[in-house]
Design a protein around this motif. Structure first.
Motif, short mmCIF file in Angstrom:
data_model
loop_
_atom_site.label_atom_id
_atom_site.label_comp_id
_atom_site.label_asym_id
_atom_site.label_seq_id
_atom_site.Cartn_x
_atom_site.Cartn_y
_atom_site.Cartn_z
N GLU A 1 25.49 -26.23 -35.35
CA GLU A 1 26.60 -27.08 -34.90
C GLU A 1 27.94 -26.48 -35.32
O GLU A 1 28.90 -26.48 -34.55
N GLN A 2 28.02 -25.96 -36.54
CA GLN A 2 29.26 -25.35 -37.02
C GLN A 2 29.65 -24.15 -36.16
O GLN A 2 30.83 -23.83 -36.02
N TYR B 1 20.80 -34.02 -31.01
CA TYR B 1 21.31 -32.65 -30.89
C TYR B 1 20.90 -32.08 -29.55
O TYR B 1 19.78 -32.26 -29.08
N TRP C 1 22.72 -28.09 -38.67
CA TRP C 1 24.09 -28.16 -39.19
C TRP C 1 24.81 -26.83 -38.98
O TRP C 1 25.95 -26.79 -38.51
N THR C 2 24.13 -25.75 -39.32
CA THR C 2 24.74 -24.43 -39.15
C THR C 2 25.00 -24.13 -37.68
O THR C 2 26.07 -23.64 -37.31
N VAL D 1 16.82 -35.02 -35.64
CA VAL D 1 16.20 -34.19 -36.67
C VAL D 1 14.71 -34.50 -36.80
O VAL D 1 13.88 -33.58 -36.85
N SER E 1 16.36 -20.30 -36.53
CA SER E 1 17.38 -20.98 -35.74
C SER E 1 17.11 -20.87 -34.25
O SER E 1 17.35 -21.84 -33.51
N ASN F 1 26.11 -32.51 -31.58
CA ASN F 1 25.47 -33.72 -32.06
C ASN F 1 26.14 -34.91 -31.39
O ASN F 1 27.31 -35.15 -31.60
N SER G 1 14.45 -31.41 -43.87
CA SER G 1 15.58 -30.76 -44.55
C SER G 1 15.85 -29.38 -43.99
O SER G 1 17.01 -28.98 -43.82
N HIS H 1 17.34 -29.86 -40.48
CA HIS H 1 18.73 -30.34 -40.63
C HIS H 1 19.66 -29.20 -41.00
O HIS H 1 20.76 -29.08 -40.44
N ASP H 2 19.27 -28.37 -41.95
CA ASP H 2 20.11 -27.24 -42.36
C ASP H 2 20.40 -26.30 -41.19
O ASP H 2 21.54 -25.86 -41.01
N HIS H 3 19.38 -26.01 -40.40
CA HIS H 3 19.59 -25.12 -39.25
C HIS H 3 20.47 -25.78 -38.20
O HIS H 3 21.37 -25.14 -37.65
#
Length: 85
Positions: A39-40, A51, A36-37, A17, A2, A46, A29, A32-34
């Protein structure tokens, strides 16, 4: 990983991405997973598929830097726990 994604975003001055994936030579993929996390956790934002580092990275005073490093360690720990299940 990350941290590497965040550093890539900073070097690229924001990116989608695909661009981060190509830059890091990492599957979309995974990137994207990193993202997304991150961003949360409000560490990245985004804006229409681009990003950028979030507000937690904008203030550069030393107290913020210490908090940021702590937050990054927390993110890495959370990601480790999430993906090691």
């Amino acid at each position: 990983m990350s941290i590497i994604v965040v550093e890539a975003l900073q070097r690229l001055d924001g990116a989608g991405v695909s661009k981060v994936s190509k830059y890091l030579e990492t599957p979309k993929s995974t990137v994207h997973d990193h993202l997304w996390t991150l961003e949360q956790l409000a560490l990245v934002v985004n804006e229409d598929g681009v990003y950028k580092t979030g507000p937690r990275f904008l203030d550069r005073d030393s107290a913020t830097e210490r908090r940021r490093k702590s937050s990054i360690r927390d993110v890495d720990q959370e990601l480790f726990e999430r993906f090691s299940r």
